[in-house]
Structures are given as C-alpha cells and as structure tokens.
Scaffold this motif. Structure first.
Motif, short mmCIF file in Angstrom:
data_model
loop_
_atom_site.label_atom_id
_atom_site.label_comp_id
_atom_site.label_asym_id
_atom_site.label_seq_id
_atom_site.Cartn_x
_atom_site.Cartn_y
_atom_site.Cartn_z
N MET A 201 0.83 -1.20 0.00
CA MET A 201 0.00 0.00 0.00
C MET A 201 0.87 1.26 0.00
O MET A 201 0.62 2.20 -0.76
CB MET A 201 -0.95 -0.01 1.20
CG MET A 201 -2.01 -1.09 1.12
SD MET A 201 -3.14 -1.10 2.55
CE MET A 201 -4.08 0.41 2.26
N LEU A 202 1.90 1.28 0.83
CA LEU A 202 2.80 2.43 0.87
C LEU A 202 3.49 2.62 -0.47
O LEU A 202 3.62 3.74 -0.98
CB LEU A 202 3.83 2.26 1.98
CG LEU A 202 3.31 2.44 3.42
CD1 LEU A 202 4.32 1.89 4.42
CD2 LEU A 202 3.03 3.91 3.71
N HIS A 203 3.94 1.52 -1.05
CA HIS A 203 4.63 1.57 -2.35
C HIS A 203 3.72 2.12 -3.44
O HIS A 203 4.18 2.78 -4.37
CB HIS A 203 5.13 0.17 -2.73
CG HIS A 203 6.07 0.16 -3.89
ND1 HIS A 203 7.36 0.62 -3.81
CD2 HIS A 203 5.89 -0.25 -5.18
CE1 HIS A 203 7.95 0.49 -4.98
NE2 HIS A 203 7.08 -0.03 -5.82
N ALA A 204 2.40 1.85 -3.31
CA ALA A 204 1.42 2.32 -4.29
C ALA A 204 0.95 3.74 -4.02
O ALA A 204 0.12 4.27 -4.77
CB ALA A 204 0.23 1.37 -4.33
N GLY A 205 1.44 4.36 -2.94
CA GLY A 205 1.07 5.73 -2.65
C GLY A 205 -0.14 5.91 -1.76
O GLY A 205 -0.71 7.00 -1.70
N ALA A 206 -0.54 4.87 -1.04
CA ALA A 206 -1.70 4.98 -0.15
C ALA A 206 -1.40 5.94 1.00
O ALA A 206 -0.26 6.12 1.41
CB ALA A 206 -2.07 3.60 0.40
N ASP A 207 -2.46 6.55 1.51
CA ASP A 207 -2.37 7.46 2.65
C ASP A 207 -2.50 6.62 3.92
O ASP A 207 -3.59 6.20 4.31
CB ASP A 207 -3.50 8.49 2.56
CG ASP A 207 -3.42 9.56 3.65
OD1 ASP A 207 -2.76 9.32 4.68
OD2 ASP A 207 -4.07 10.61 3.48
N VAL A 208 -1.36 6.36 4.56
CA VAL A 208 -1.29 5.48 5.73
C VAL A 208 -0.92 6.34 6.94
O VAL A 208 0.06 7.07 6.91
CB VAL A 208 -0.26 4.36 5.51
CG1 VAL A 208 -0.11 3.51 6.77
CG2 VAL A 208 -0.67 3.49 4.33
N ARG A 209 -1.70 6.21 8.02
CA ARG A 209 -1.49 7.05 9.19
C ARG A 209 -1.55 6.22 10.47
O ARG A 209 -2.04 5.09 10.47
CB ARG A 209 -2.54 8.16 9.26
CG ARG A 209 -2.67 8.98 7.98
CD ARG A 209 -3.63 10.13 8.17
NE ARG A 209 -4.12 10.65 6.89
CZ ARG A 209 -4.96 11.67 6.77
NH1 ARG A 209 -5.42 12.28 7.86
NH2 ARG A 209 -5.36 12.08 5.57
N ASN A 210 -1.10 6.82 11.55
CA ASN A 210 -1.20 6.26 12.89
C ASN A 210 -1.70 7.32 13.85
O ASN A 210 -1.38 8.50 13.69
CB ASN A 210 0.16 5.75 13.39
CG ASN A 210 0.41 4.29 13.08
OD1 ASN A 210 -0.49 3.46 13.18
ND2 ASN A 210 1.65 3.97 12.71
N VAL A 211 -2.46 6.89 14.84
CA VAL A 211 -2.81 7.72 15.99
C VAL A 211 -1.81 7.40 17.09
O VAL A 211 -1.55 6.23 17.38
CB VAL A 211 -4.25 7.44 16.46
CG1 VAL A 211 -4.58 8.20 17.73
CG2 VAL A 211 -5.24 7.77 15.35
N ALA A 212 -1.25 8.44 17.70
CA ALA A 212 -0.17 8.22 18.68
C ALA A 212 -0.66 7.56 19.96
O ALA A 212 0.09 6.84 20.62
CB ALA A 212 0.51 9.54 19.00
N GLU A 213 -1.91 7.80 20.34
CA GLU A 213 -2.39 7.26 21.62
C GLU A 213 -2.79 5.79 21.48
O GLU A 213 -3.22 5.34 20.43
CB GLU A 213 -3.58 8.06 22.12
CG GLU A 213 -4.84 7.92 21.28
CD GLU A 213 -5.92 8.90 21.68
OE1 GLU A 213 -6.77 8.52 22.49
OE2 GLU A 213 -5.89 10.03 21.16
N PRO A 214 -2.63 5.01 22.55
CA PRO A 214 -3.05 3.60 22.50
C PRO A 214 -4.56 3.48 22.50
O PRO A 214 -5.23 4.04 23.36
CB PRO A 214 -2.44 3.00 23.77
CG PRO A 214 -2.27 4.16 24.70
CD PRO A 214 -2.01 5.36 23.83
#
Length: 286
Positions: A201-214
């Motif tokens: 997905m990253l290689h294809a340019g997808a918008d990948v995110r994380n939320v910092a809080e658990p």
C-alpha cells in the motif's frame, strides 16, 4: 435564521464494519470481551460485525458465536470456513463480504478502548486509506497494561520505519477495503501478511497514518517472545525481506541490514529478544 446546508454524501459520517477472525485457539470468554469492546462499548459503534471462523472450533466457542450472532444489538454476519487455512485466507475470504468500504480489524482476544473508532474514523473520512494506533500490551487483567507499543506518526516517519520493521499494528487498523483491493488484498506471507500488505500500500502511494495514543489492549500470552525465534520464523523473515526487495520497498543495503539484524534477533536468548523488541517499539509500564 437561515437553515444549515445539508451534508453531502461525502461529508456524512462513514458507516463501517468490524472484521473479527476466530479460530480454535480462541476462548469464548475472550471472544465475548473482544466483541463487546468493539461494538456496544464504543462511543461510535459499527454498523455491522463480521466474524470469520477459520476452521472447526470447540462446541463451547461455537455456541458462543451463535449466541453473539443471535443476541448482539449490532448486526452480525458469521462466516464459517470449513478448514483452518490461516489468517490471510480468512481475511481474504471475509473482507469482500463486509457491507461497507470502511472496515476495522479486531482480534478475538484483544480489547478495544471505548473511543477507538471515534478517534480513527474522522481520519479515514478525511481521506486516509489506513489508520492504525499505538496499543497497550495486557495480560489477564486488562485494567493493568504491562507495556506500551508506540506507533510512528506522520507519512515520512511511517515510510522510514516501514523499511526496517512493521510500522502498523494489525489489531488496531481501520482501512478502506477499496485501497486494500487495489494492491491485491491480503496475500499469503507467513507471519507477515499484514506487514506485506502495508508495504504494498505504501509503495502504491496509499495514505497510511497512525494515531499516537493507544486505542487497543493487545493480549500477550506466555511464550509470546519465544514464538518470535527459531528457524521457522527465520525462514519467514528471509522470505519477507526478499519480497520487500523485489517490490523495491527496500534497497540492497537496507535488505542486507534487515537480514542480519532481524535474522540474528531470532536466535538471541528470549530475555534479550524481549528487551530488544521493547526498546524498538515501546516501553514497559512500571
């Protein structure tokens, strides 16, 4: 006083599915807890729960799944796979059966915190293809986390981390099914079906995110770090690194570094392995 303009379809809050795999190693009590925490306890509950049963299960667990399907206030779709084929096959089978493009992953022995979806869904609605989060490690007592697994935040940081290790914790993910399908969906990659999907997905340019809080309590059982070692895990690691290099996600130097560092990690003493892993992705709670 002028009336507010009605929301367009793209501005309406997304309805979404929760996809939860179950197999013979799960227990009725933990499955029940996982279902409750991902549905009725959420401040923003899903529109449906899809439970995929990967192979035969004990009668007690089968009865619990039937009870959940019958009594849950959130509509439940129960998908049964006759033979155990592994997580990638289960997700590949059930993901197209989800009624909504937005799908949240959940594991059958973990606990979602009440505001999980309320925190993640706005990012997906804002254009993200995949959103993960940090998570706590928990034991039998979910109220006493034993460690924190942090999550890299920001596109550059996620991309950089992804060349060394998995940047997204699978049990925390909310994704767009269409974005997953564009790169071929879940593929068989022993012990790394999630990492391999995120890399594509990253290689294809997808918008990948994380939320910092658990946002999830991840159940860690006895023997978790023992299972991260040995020749079987090494073979899976080498196969994954070969795929990442063939994809172009890592270059030769990064590939060689990963093979040495991640390969060697499989044969250090368990205590050293646990300490190294915690140093890399998080910290213990006192």
């Amino acid at each position: 006083m002028a009336l507010a303009e009605p929301l367009t379809a793209s501005e309406l809050p997304a309805r979404f599915s929760v996809l939860l795999p179950v197999y013979a190693g799960d227990t009725p009590e933990r499955v029940r807890r996982a279902v409750e925490s991902n549905t009725v306890e959420q401040t923003r509950p899903p529109a449906e729960l899809v439970v995929v049963q990967d192979g035969p299960v004990a009668p007690e667990l089968d009865a619990e799944l039937e009870r959940i399907a019958r009594e849950s206030p959130v509509p439940v779709r129960l998908v049964r796979i006759p033979q155990n084929r592994g997580l990638a096959h289960a997700l590949r089978t059930a993901l197209p059966l989800c009624a909504y493009d937005v799908v949240a992953r959940a594991d059958a022995d973990d606990v979602a915190y009440p505001e999980r979806f309320e925190r993640q869904l706005p990012l997906v609605e804002g254009g993200a293809d995949l959103v993960g989060s940090a998570m706590h490690e928990i034991g039998d007592d979910e109220t006493r986390p034993v460690a924190l697994r942090t999550a890299p935040v920001g596109a550059e940081r996620i991309a950089a981390v992804s060349r060394r290790r998995n940047p997204i914790s699978h049990p925390t993910v909310v994704l767009r099914r269409s974005a997953v399908e564009r790169v071929g969906g879940y593929e068989d990659a022993p012990m790394a079906e999630d990492y391999w999907l995120w890399a594509r997905m990253l290689h294809a340019g997808a918008d990948v995110r994380n939320v910092a809080e658990p946002l999830v309590g991840y159940r860690v059982s006895a023997g978790s770090y023992e299972r991260r070692g040995g020749y079987r895990v090494l073979r899976a690691e080498l196969a994954l690194q070969a795929r990442l290099r063939a994809l172009g996600h890592v270059g030769f130097l990064q590939w060689a570094t990963n093979v040495m560092v991640r390969g060697g990690y499989r044969f250090v003493p368990v205590r050293v392995r646990e300490a190294a892993y915690r140093l890399m992705v998080g910290r213990r709670h006192d």
